[in-house]
Design an enzyme around this catalytic site. Structure first.
Site, mmCIF file in Angstrom:
data_model
loop_
_atom_site.group_PDB
_atom_site.id
_atom_site.type_symbol
_atom_site.label_atom_id
_atom_site.label_comp_id
_atom_site.label_asym_id
_atom_site.label_seq_id
_atom_site.Cartn_x
_atom_site.Cartn_y
_atom_site.Cartn_z
ATOM 1 C CG ASP A 182 82.378 -67.700 27.603
ATOM 2 O OD1 ASP A 182 81.317 -67.102 27.864
ATOM 3 O OD2 ASP A 182 82.402 -68.777 26.967
ATOM 4 C CB THR B 25 77.080 -72.154 24.061
ATOM 5 O OG1 THR B 25 77.126 -71.542 25.359
ATOM 6 C CG2 THR B 25 76.795 -73.631 24.207
ATOM 7 C CG ASP C 46 85.721 -75.583 31.927
ATOM 8 O OD1 ASP C 46 85.116 -75.678 33.013
ATOM 9 O OD2 ASP C 46 85.274 -76.017 30.857
ATOM 10 C CB ALA D 57 79.910 -69.522 32.859
ATOM 11 C CB ALA D 58 75.000 -72.100 33.032
ATOM 12 C CE1 TYR E 57 70.091 -74.233 32.676
ATOM 13 C CE2 TYR E 57 67.698 -74.089 32.819
ATOM 14 C CZ TYR E 57 68.932 -73.474 32.700
ATOM 15 O OH TYR E 57 69.007 -72.105 32.603
ATOM 16 C CE LYS F 61 71.373 -71.522 36.045
ATOM 17 N NZ LYS F 61 72.672 -70.912 35.677
ATOM 18 N N GLY G 98 57.882 -83.930 28.675
ATOM 19 C CA GLY G 98 58.394 -83.176 29.815
ATOM 20 C C GLY G 98 58.291 -81.662 29.682
HETATM 21 P P1 NAD Z 1 74.689 -68.924 26.616
HETATM 22 O O1 NAD Z 1 74.903 -70.371 26.298
HETATM 23 O O2 NAD Z 1 74.579 -67.965 25.483
HETATM 24 O O3 NAD Z 1 75.823 -68.399 27.609
HETATM 25 C C1 NAD Z 1 76.517 -69.239 28.482
HETATM 26 C C2 NAD Z 1 77.995 -68.884 28.370
HETATM 27 O O4 NAD Z 1 78.726 -69.653 29.337
HETATM 28 C C3 NAD Z 1 78.599 -69.209 26.992
HETATM 29 O O5 NAD Z 1 79.330 -68.110 26.528
HETATM 30 C C4 NAD Z 1 79.477 -70.424 27.257
HETATM 31 O O6 NAD Z 1 80.584 -70.484 26.361
HETATM 32 C C5 NAD Z 1 79.891 -70.192 28.715
HETATM 33 N N1 NAD Z 1 80.232 -71.426 29.421
HETATM 34 C C6 NAD Z 1 79.525 -72.570 29.478
HETATM 35 N N2 NAD Z 1 80.153 -73.488 30.226
HETATM 36 C C7 NAD Z 1 81.305 -72.902 30.683
HETATM 37 C C8 NAD Z 1 82.372 -73.330 31.497
HETATM 38 N N3 NAD Z 1 82.388 -74.579 31.999
HETATM 39 N N4 NAD Z 1 83.395 -72.486 31.734
HETATM 40 C C9 NAD Z 1 83.385 -71.233 31.215
HETATM 41 N N5 NAD Z 1 82.387 -70.760 30.434
HETATM 42 C C10 NAD Z 1 81.365 -71.583 30.165
HETATM 43 O O7 NAD Z 1 73.380 -68.873 27.540
HETATM 44 P P2 NAD Z 1 72.505 -67.636 28.051
HETATM 45 O O8 NAD Z 1 71.145 -67.825 27.493
HETATM 46 O O9 NAD Z 1 73.207 -66.365 27.837
HETATM 47 O O10 NAD Z 1 72.415 -67.966 29.611
HETATM 48 C C11 NAD Z 1 73.234 -67.301 30.562
HETATM 49 C C12 NAD Z 1 72.804 -67.689 31.972
HETATM 50 O O11 NAD Z 1 71.446 -67.310 32.198
HETATM 51 C C13 NAD Z 1 72.888 -69.176 32.272
HETATM 52 O O12 NAD Z 1 73.391 -69.324 33.575
HETATM 53 C C14 NAD Z 1 71.459 -69.643 32.204
HETATM 54 O O13 NAD Z 1 71.238 -70.767 33.032
HETATM 55 C C15 NAD Z 1 70.723 -68.423 32.697
HETATM 56 N N6 NAD Z 1 69.343 -68.347 32.213
HETATM 57 C C16 NAD Z 1 69.099 -68.129 30.898
HETATM 58 C C17 NAD Z 1 67.786 -68.048 30.456
HETATM 59 C C18 NAD Z 1 67.433 -67.777 29.005
HETATM 60 O O14 NAD Z 1 66.256 -67.686 28.687
HETATM 61 N N7 NAD Z 1 68.407 -67.631 28.112
HETATM 62 C C19 NAD Z 1 66.731 -68.219 31.370
HETATM 63 C C20 NAD Z 1 67.023 -68.470 32.700
HETATM 64 C C21 NAD Z 1 68.342 -68.511 33.120
#
Ligand code: NAD
Length: 312
Positions: free
Chosen positions: A31, A35, A51, A74-75, A142, A146, A268
């Site tokens: 990570d 975020t 990263d 991670a995203a 986004y 994805k 949107g």
């Molecule tokens: P979040 O922001 O809490 O977690 C994302 C994590 O990725 C964070 O800890 C951030 O620091 C890390 N990160 C971001 N960019 C990075 C990089 N370049 N290198 C290393 N680490 C990096 O979000 P979340 O809600 O826990 O989402 C997690 C995953 O689930 C994502 O891929 C998201 O697209 C997917 N998702 C989430 C939801 C939802 O409702 N929360 C729905 C559909 C899909």
């Protein structure tokens, strides 16, 4: 199994890390804390801070931890940011994911689980609940980024035999979701209501979404890691809940009396989306176990305790 959880300091990833450790797996978290939070990384997990887009860093992580499975969470998850700066969104979500897939292929990883989205790729649906065969018509950058990664996973299955499972989540909620983010209406509302402030509803509040508890999502990931087919699965509860209904439920649970503030609808934003997850039931043996009201109560309690311990 040695499992590398990318985004393991984030909301969903940290629950996965907990779950995998509880099941006796060895876990490493990758990570960059953009975020995510250090306090969400379980102490028993190995931590690689860096990263996703840094290929030299990825090489070091794979050489050092030698993961047998990768669970990629991670995203960049902010839909609005993805529209303001689609190139930066694609840098993390597409280029970063490609780098990770290549590292996994080179490292001989046996299973790759990818967190995709069912909420942001089907567009305004032709039918509901939307199943995996529904046409993909993302209405934000986004959603495009994805979904693009799903194609790369299939490409590397064909080229290199990479074994993957794609999980397309609906709206995930639960403890540790960031109440200050753009995503996660439940966490945002709970955060505001705990501060004694009325929640803001954009539009008429009749938008329907599918809310799935993070514990159910963690279980889906565990099943996906053990699964022996390369498939795409919707992960959702199949029920559309309106934003007005969430406010009604939370007001009751939290004994909150102020009425919500209504603001103009956001450009949107989809009117309705909820997912058909029967394929996951048939093939993965997964079904949601947490009902929404119980899940909301548990989430409210967690936020209350977290606020008492430190500001979230
Ligand atoms: P979040 O922001 O809490 O977690 C994302 C994590 O990725 C964070 O800890 C951030 O620091 C890390 N990160 C971001 N960019 C990075 C990089 N370049 N290198 C290393 N680490 C990096 O979000 P979340 O809600 O826990 O989402 C997690 C995953 O689930 C994502 O891929 C998201 O697209 C997917 N998702 C989430 C939801 C939802 O409702 N929360 C729905 C559909 C899909």
């Amino acid at each position: 199994m040695r499992i590398l959880v990318t985004g393991g300091a984030g909301f969903i990833g940290s629950h996965l890390a907990d779950k995998f450790l509880a099941e006796g797996h060895e876990v490493a978290v990758l990570d960059n804390f953009s975020t995510g939070f250090r306090r969400h990384v379980p102490p028993a997990a190995r931590l690689y801070e860096g990263d996703l887009r840094d290929t030299a860093f990825l090489r070091r992580v794979f050489e050092d931890f030698k993961p047998e499975a990768v669970d990629h969470h991670a995203a960049q998850i902010d839909v609005r940011k993805s529209l303001e700066d689609p190139a930066s969104d694609a840098q993390t979500n597409v280029i970063g994911s490609i780098a990770l897939i290549l590292a996994a292929v080179r490292g001989g990883v046996r299973k790759f689980v990818y967190a995709s989205t069912g909420g942001a790729i089907y567009g305004e649906p032709n039918y509901l609940p939307a199943d995996e065969a529904h046409p993909v018509r993302p209405e934000c950058a986004y959603g495009i980024s994805k979904h693009t990664v799903e194609h790369y996973l299939e490409l590397y299955r064909v080229l290199e035999g990479l074994q993957y499972v794609v999980l397309r989540y609906s709206n995930v909620y639960g403890p540790r979701q960031n109440p200050h983010g753009e995503a996660g209406v439940n966490a945002i509302f709970i955060g505001r209501m705990l501060e004694g402030k009325a929640p803001t509803i954009y539009g008429d509040g009749e938008q329907l979404r599918d809310y799935i508890h993070v514990g159910d999502v963690a279980r889906a990931n565990l099943l996906a890691l053990r699964h022996d087919r390369c498939e795409i699965y919707n992960i959702g509860c199949g029920i559309g809940t309106s934003v007005n209904e969430i406010v009604r439920l939370l007001s009751r649970i939290m004994n909150f009396r102020e009425l919500p503030i209504y603001a103009p609808a956001r450009m949107g934003e989809l009117q309705k989306i909820y997912l058909d997850a029967r394929k996951a039931k048939r093939e993965l043996g997964w079904m949601p176990a947490m009902d929404f009201e119980t899940g909301l109560r548990e989430t409210v309690n967690w936020f209350r305790q977290a606020r008492a311990a430190e500001p979230v």
